[in-house]
Design a protein around this motif. Structure first.
Motif, PDB file in Angstrom:
ATOM      1  N   LEU A  22     -10.556 -19.831  28.352  1.00 39.33           N
ATOM      2  CA  LEU A  22     -10.532 -18.374  28.450  1.00 39.33           C
ATOM      3  C   LEU A  22      -9.112 -17.957  28.096  1.00 39.33           C
ATOM      4  N   GLU A  23      -8.966 -17.087  27.087  1.00 37.73           N
ATOM      5  CA  GLU A  23      -7.602 -16.738  26.704  1.00 37.73           C
ATOM      6  C   GLU A  23      -7.521 -15.403  25.971  1.00 37.73           C
ATOM      7  N   ASN A  24      -6.338 -14.831  26.044  1.00 38.54           N
ATOM      8  CA  ASN A  24      -5.902 -13.757  25.176  1.00 38.54           C
ATOM      9  C   ASN A  24      -4.420 -14.019  24.913  1.00 38.54           C
ATOM     10  N   ARG A  25      -3.705 -13.072  24.371  1.00 40.86           N
ATOM     11  CA  ARG A  25      -2.310 -13.325  24.034  1.00 40.86           C
ATOM     12  C   ARG A  25      -1.427 -13.540  25.268  1.00 40.86           C
ATOM     13  N   TYR A  26      -1.880 -13.104  26.416  1.00 40.03           N
ATOM     14  CA  TYR A  26      -1.043 -13.108  27.605  1.00 40.03           C
ATOM     15  C   TYR A  26      -1.303 -14.253  28.574  1.00 40.03           C
ATOM     16  N   ILE A  27      -2.499 -14.802  28.568  1.00 40.34           N
ATOM     17  CA  ILE A  27      -2.884 -15.788  29.578  1.00 40.34           C
ATOM     18  C   ILE A  27      -3.936 -16.728  28.995  1.00 40.34           C
ATOM     19  N   ARG A  28      -3.913 -17.977  29.453  1.00 41.93           N
ATOM     20  CA  ARG A  28      -4.883 -18.981  28.992  1.00 41.93           C
ATOM     21  C   ARG A  28      -5.238 -19.878  30.173  1.00 41.93           C
ATOM     22  N   ARG A  29      -6.538 -20.018  30.422  1.00 44.90           N
ATOM     23  CA  ARG A  29      -7.030 -20.874  31.509  1.00 44.90           C
ATOM     24  C   ARG A  29      -8.024 -21.860  30.910  1.00 44.90           C
ATOM     25  N   ILE A  39      -7.708 -27.110  34.723  1.00 43.10           N
ATOM     26  CA  ILE A  39      -6.769 -28.179  34.405  1.00 43.10           C
ATOM     27  C   ILE A  39      -5.511 -27.655  33.728  1.00 43.10           C
ATOM     28  N   SER A  40      -5.519 -26.384  33.300  1.00 38.18           N
ATOM     29  CA  SER A  40      -4.332 -25.800  32.684  1.00 38.18           C
ATOM     30  C   SER A  40      -4.368 -24.290  32.871  1.00 38.18           C
ATOM     31  N   LEU A  41      -3.200 -23.721  33.154  1.00 37.18           N
ATOM     32  CA  LEU A  41      -3.050 -22.277  33.275  1.00 37.18           C
ATOM     33  C   LEU A  41      -1.684 -21.938  32.697  1.00 37.18           C
ATOM     34  N   PRO A 129      -2.906  -8.707  30.591  1.00 40.89           N
ATOM     35  CA  PRO A 129      -2.629 -10.021  31.168  1.00 40.89           C
ATOM     36  C   PRO A 129      -3.340 -10.155  32.514  1.00 40.89           C
ATOM     37  N   ALA A 130      -4.653 -10.045  32.471  1.00 46.76           N
ATOM     38  CA  ALA A 130      -5.430 -10.050  33.716  1.00 46.76           C
ATOM     39  C   ALA A 130      -6.714 -10.837  33.537  1.00 46.76           C
ATOM     40  N   MET A 131      -7.107 -11.478  34.618  1.00 46.17           N
ATOM     41  CA  MET A 131      -8.353 -12.217  34.675  1.00 46.17           C
ATOM     42  C   MET A 131      -8.972 -11.935  36.041  1.00 46.17           C
ATOM     43  N   ARG A 132     -10.291 -11.805  36.078  1.00 47.45           N
ATOM     44  CA  ARG A 132     -10.979 -11.578  37.354  1.00 47.45           C
ATOM     45  C   ARG A 132     -11.942 -12.736  37.589  1.00 47.45           C
ATOM     46  N   LYS A 133     -12.008 -13.164  38.847  1.00 45.28           N
ATOM     47  CA  LYS A 133     -12.889 -14.256  39.241  1.00 45.28           C
ATOM     48  C   LYS A 133     -13.728 -13.765  40.416  1.00 45.28           C
ATOM     49  N   SER A 134     -15.033 -13.882  40.293  1.00 44.00           N
ATOM     50  CA  SER A 134     -15.945 -13.430  41.350  1.00 44.00           C
ATOM     51  C   SER A 134     -16.820 -14.590  41.782  1.00 44.00           C
TER      52      SER A 134
END
Length: 185
Positions: A22-29, A39-41, A129-134
Motif C-alpha cells: 500500500l503506497e503513495n508518495r508519502y507512505i509505504r506499508r 514487514i516494512s513501513l 500522508p495518511a492511512m486508515r486501518k479498521s
C-alpha cells in the motif's frame, strides 16, 4: 503543503507475490501474506521506521486472546472505494474542492480463528500522508461471544519512526488516546 493543494500522489495497492503493498508518495506499508504482518513501513524519503515485526493487533473474545497474525486472505477492492465513516455535507463557506470520502485504495486482510472471521481494512489515500486501518469481527458460530479487548495496531518503531509518525485511535484507551505501551492501539 498537501492540505492546500493536490500533489499528484495517487495511492496504489498491489499484490507482489506474497507481499501486499500500500503506497503513495508519502507512505509505504508492506504486509507479508504468509506471516500476516507488516514487514516494512517507510515514509516518502524511504526511511524505514519499523524496528521489527510484531503482529497486526489482537483481540480477546470471551477471555481467549487471538493474535492477528499468521496466514491470511488478501482482497483488493477495485476502484476508489474508501469508506464513508460518517455523513458529511460541505458547508457553503467551505471552499475546498476535495471529495468525501477522500479517494484512495483499499485492501482487506481476513484471518480465520475458529468461528471468528477477523477482517482488517486498510485504506491509503490519494495526496495525503495518511492511512486508515479498521477492524471488523464476524462471529460465524451459533453462540453469542463478547469481545473483551481489541488492539488494532502493534508496531515496533525505530527512534526515527516515533518522531516521524503520528498514530491516532477512535477507541478510548489509556489517557484517552488509545495508546498502550507507547505504540500499541
Amino acid at each position: 503543503f498537501w492540505v492546500l493543494q493536490t500533489t499528484n500522489a495517487p495511492a496504489s495497492v498491489c499484490l507482489n507475490g506474497d507481499e501486499l503493498i500500500l503506497e503513495n508518495r508519502y507512505i509505504r506499508r508492506v504486509i507479508e501474506r504468509r506471516c500476516g504482518t507488516t514487514i516494512s513501513l517507510t515514509d516518502g524519503d524511504g526511511t524505514e521506521i519499523l524496528a521489527g515485526t510484531i503482529r497486526e493487533g489482537e483481540i480477546s473474545v470471551d477471555g481467549t486472546v487471538y493474535p492477528i497474525e499468521g496466514p491470511c486472505e488478501i482482497r483488493i477492492r477495485e476502484g476508489n472505494l474508501t469508506e464513508k465513516k460518517f455523513d458529511y455535507t460541505p458547508k457553503s463557506y467551505n471552499t475546498h474542492p476535495f471529495p468525501y470520502p477522500a479517494p484512495g485504495k483499499v485492501a482487506e486482510l481476513i484471518y480465520l480463528r475458529g468461528t471468528l472471521e477477523i477482517k482488517l481494512v486498510y485504506e491509503i489515500f490519494d495526496d495525503m500522508p495518511a492511512m486508515r486501518k479498521s477492524l471488523y469481527v464476524r462471529n460465524n458460530g451459533d453462540r453469542t461471544v463478547t469481545i473483551d479487548t481489541a488492539e488494532t495496531e502493534a508496531l515496533s518503531l525505530t527512534d526515527a519512526g516515533v518522531l516521524r509518525y503520528y498514530l491516532e485511535s477512535d477507541y478510548a484507551g489509556d489517557n484517552g488516546t488509545g495508546f498502550h505501551n507507547g505504540t500499541s492501539l
